[in-house]
Motif scaffolding. Structure first.
Motif, PDB file in Angstrom:
ATOM      1  N   SER A 258       0.815  -1.214   0.000  1.00 38.62           N
ATOM      2  CA  SER A 258       0.000   0.000   0.000  1.00 38.62           C
ATOM      3  C   SER A 258       0.848   1.262   0.000  1.00 38.62           C
ATOM      4  CB  SER A 258      -0.924   0.014   1.222  1.00 38.62           C
ATOM      5  OG  SER A 258      -0.168   0.060   2.422  1.00 38.62           O
ATOM      6  N   GLY A 264      -2.817   0.455  -6.591  1.00 39.50           N
ATOM      7  CA  GLY A 264      -4.181   0.154  -7.018  1.00 39.50           C
ATOM      8  C   GLY A 264      -4.337  -0.058  -8.508  1.00 39.50           C
ATOM      9  N   ILE A 281      -3.862  -6.047  -2.090  1.00 39.16           N
ATOM     10  CA  ILE A 281      -3.027  -4.980  -1.555  1.00 39.16           C
ATOM     11  C   ILE A 281      -2.625  -5.337  -0.134  1.00 39.16           C
ATOM     12  CG2 ILE A 281      -3.012  -2.554  -0.829  1.00 39.16           C
ATOM     13  CD1 ILE A 281      -4.728  -1.943  -3.252  1.00 39.16           C
ATOM     14  N   GLU A 334      -9.971   4.086  -0.413  1.00 33.77           N
ATOM     15  CA  GLU A 334      -9.355   4.285  -1.728  1.00 33.77           C
ATOM     16  C   GLU A 334      -9.332   3.001  -2.541  1.00 33.77           C
ATOM     17  OE1 GLU A 334      -5.035   5.650  -3.670  1.00 33.77           O
ATOM     18  OE2 GLU A 334      -5.344   5.716  -1.495  1.00 33.77           O
ATOM     19  N   HIS A 335      -9.018   1.882  -1.890  1.00 38.14           N
ATOM     20  CA  HIS A 335      -8.750   0.662  -2.652  1.00 38.14           C
ATOM     21  C   HIS A 335      -9.900  -0.345  -2.684  1.00 38.14           C
ATOM     22  CE1 HIS A 335      -4.730   2.061  -3.257  1.00 38.14           C
ATOM     23  NE2 HIS A 335      -4.449   2.056  -1.967  1.00 38.14           N
ATOM     24  N   GLN A 338     -11.781  -0.599  -5.903  1.00 38.45           N
ATOM     25  CA  GLN A 338     -11.015  -1.134  -7.030  1.00 38.45           C
ATOM     26  C   GLN A 338     -11.120  -2.648  -7.138  1.00 38.45           C
ATOM     27  OE1 GLN A 338      -7.232   0.439  -5.798  1.00 38.45           O
ATOM     28  NE2 GLN A 338      -7.538   2.420  -6.806  1.00 38.45           N
ATOM     29  N   TRP A 340      -9.737  -4.953  -5.091  1.00 38.42           N
ATOM     30  CA  TRP A 340      -8.614  -5.738  -4.603  1.00 38.42           C
ATOM     31  C   TRP A 340      -8.936  -6.392  -3.258  1.00 38.42           C
ATOM     32  CZ3 TRP A 340      -5.584  -6.583  -8.373  1.00 38.42           C
ATOM     33  CH2 TRP A 340      -5.256  -5.582  -9.298  1.00 38.42           C
TER      34      TRP A 340
END
Length: 574
Positions: A258, A264, A281, A334-335, A338, A340
């Motif tokens: 990270s 990402g 991640i 944030e991730h 996405q 993950w």
């Protein structure tokens, strides 16, 4: 590829619907049928017959959390491995130091990995003590946890830091003498890598060769799939080169750190997805039990062991967290969209409470509760029983480290922590009962790849000395074997392809010299691995190693600048 039917003394499938078989039919890379010989002949008429000649065939072992490339750089030549299972005492470490001096030309830079103050029962090296042994050589000694590094005065001189010591970097610190000058030690990755750079840059040899040898090391332990839990994009060429070699023995799932700006981003590779793919991640909550920086609610004891290792007595608590809670939430926000898989390094129970709080919030916010997200917690040595139940309710899976108990269990119980905490370190029973799909790992290079020893440890609760602590936390043999096969595949998101011997899956096998069910539990770790198969082909480890000689190793020189794996990374994140 030729169709064939493979037999063994017994086939342990790790499929609860069909746990044992006498034959498996393979066409191309995949399994067509599993069962009796007649079943397989019906499914694949005219196929070649092959007898493996081994006592047991199982799905290939899977290490759900490792660092193969960086582990090879740390532990394989030209570096020297001094971990406690190689050098159990400080005298044994000194013998390896002398061997390195004797077999290298004067002035050659030397790197050693694996010092452990707890198990080797010795004060940490300093520039003064290393100078007394090595003179004016560039010398690096890395701590086994990945948290500490120690160098000779020649390294400080090469950096220009004798008369001009630098300020501490964010997230790390340098050991200092009373006058503010450096003593040759560093704590946490940013400071450790700064000290290490002159030595790593000066090492002789082929930079990718260590990674090749570590792949072979894992393969000889029966492992066919693993992960890279400190992936950064600069490692991609190395992993692609390894995947392209003949008889490449490992499938690898990547977990992007990270701390990397591009963590990402999508992953596109020249390697087949079944050999190399990006899964998630990697984040860090707290540190390592062996250097005293895990976020635990129970106090470290004041004992000869903790004093020798420089571990402060008392409750480490929340101050050992890498992330302020708001930063942790921001990273997940944030991730998570996405797609993950999130994987959090966390050892202490306070750390796990905070991670589960953050997971629960993020999963709800991003409509992931009840989905097949498989977010992960890594190591969880000091977890409490009810925390596993809470993790399961969130759909979180646990990757556990039996090696922590096997090597350090005698110290954990009564030397590091009170018995109530230390004897229950790595609570296998609670984890399996909770349903968190426990998988096992060795976190290379923190411990050597030993899947069968992991199974033995979980079943017997015996440490390396033979002592038993917390026997109520033992697992059944089926559970422990599942943790190194189908559960580990589940953790990596590859259980549709590997982890059990079932029709439709890739033909990844491990050959064993004995049936784990037919040997005393305390001797499971002595079972020999006779070989592995990947995608229907028996792996020729020597062919893989020999073929690596044709690689342009000069193109991988930058690997050395990255240093050993940050498996226990403990950096500040503001």
């Amino acid at each position: 590829m030729t169709d064939y039917i493979l037999t063994a003394g017994a086939i342990l499938t790790m499929d609860p619907k069909n746990p044992r078989a006498e034959a498996v039919a393979v066409s191309g890379e995949r399994i067509v049928a599993v069962g009796t010989l007649a079943d397989c002949q019906t499914a694949l008429p005219g196929a070649d017959m092959r007898d493996s000649g081994v006592a047991v065939l199982m799905p290939g072992f899977i290490d759900s959390h490792s660092h193969p490339v960086l582990s090879g750089l740390a532990t394989m030549p030209p570096g020297y491995y001094i971990a406690p299972w190689v050098a159990p005492t400080w005298d044994a470490v000194l013998a390896i130091f002398q061997k390195a001096i004797d077999e290298t030309p004067a002035g050659t830079a030397l790197s050693f990995f694996g010092y452990d103050g707890l198990l080797q029962n010795h004060d940490a090296p300093t520039a003064v003590s290393l100078d007394a042994i090595f003179g004016d050589r560039l010398v690096l000694v890395f701590g086994n946890s990945g948290h500490t590094a120690y160098v000779s005065s020649a390294v400080l001189r090469a950096l220009g830091w004798i008369d001009n010591p630098p300020a501490d970097p964010p997230g790390g610190s340098y050991g200092r003498l009373p006058d503010g000058s450096l003593d040759g030690s560093a704590t946490e990755v940013p400071a450790c890598l700064a000290l290490a750079h002159p030595v790593l840059a000066a090492l002789p040899g082929k930079p990718l060769q260590g990674a090749v040898e570590y792949y072979a090391y894992m393969s000889r332990a029966g492992i066919t799939s693993t992960s890279e839990h400190t992936y950064q994009t600069s490692l991609k060429p190395a992993y692609e080169a390894l995947a392209a070699l003949p008889s490449s023995p490992l499938r690898v799932a990547l977990y992007h750190m990270s701390t990397e700006a591009d963590c990402g981003e999508p992953f596109v590779s020249t390697a087949p997805q079944t050999m190399l793919h990006k899964r998630g991640i990697k984040l860090w909550a707290d540190g390592s039990p062996w250097v005293g920086n895990v976020a635990m609610s129970e106090p470290y004891l004041d004992t000869p062991a903790t004093r020798a290792a420089g571990i402060a007595a008392g409750v480490a608590g929340e101050k050992m967290m890498n992330y302020p809670r708001e930063r942790l939430d921001a990273l997940l926000d944030e991730h998570a969209p996405q797609g993950w898989q999130m994987a959090f390094h966390v050892n202490g129970d306070i750390g796990l409470d905070i991670v589960l709080d953050a997971f629960g919030r993020a999963l709800e916010k991003h409509d992931l509760l009840g989905t097949d997200h498989r977010w992960r917690v890594e190591h969880v040595g000091g977890a409490r029983g009810e925390q596993f139940r809470r993790a399961a309710s969130l759909g979180v899976v646990a990757s556990m480290g039996p090696f922590q108990y096997y090597y350090w269990g005698d110290l954990l119980d009564g030397q590091l922590f009170a018995t109530e905490t230390g004897a229950g370190w790595q609570r296998f029973r609670d984890a399996f009962d909770a349903g968190v799909h426990p998988s096992f790992h060795n976190d290379g290079s923190v411990s050597p790849p030993t899947p069968l020893l992991n199974v033995q440890t979980a079943v017997t609760r015996r440490t390396s000395s033979g002592a038993v602590h917390g026997p109520d936390q033992s697992a059944t043999l089926w559970e422990a074997l599942s943790a190194q096969t189908i559960n580990a595949a589940y953790a990596l998101g590859t259980d549709g392809d590997v982890g059990s011997i079932e029709p439709g899956k890739l033909a990844d096998f491990v050959e064993l010299s004995a049936d784990p069910y037919a040997v005393p539990p305390e001797r499971i770790g002595e079972i020999r691995v006779r070989g592995t198969w990947l995608g229907g082909q028996r792996i020729d480890v020597e062919e893989f190693v020999e073929a690596s000689g044709q690689v342009d190793h000069a193109s991988f020189e930058k690997l050395r600048a990255m240093g050993p794996p940050a498996c226990c990374h403990h950096a500040a994140h503001g």
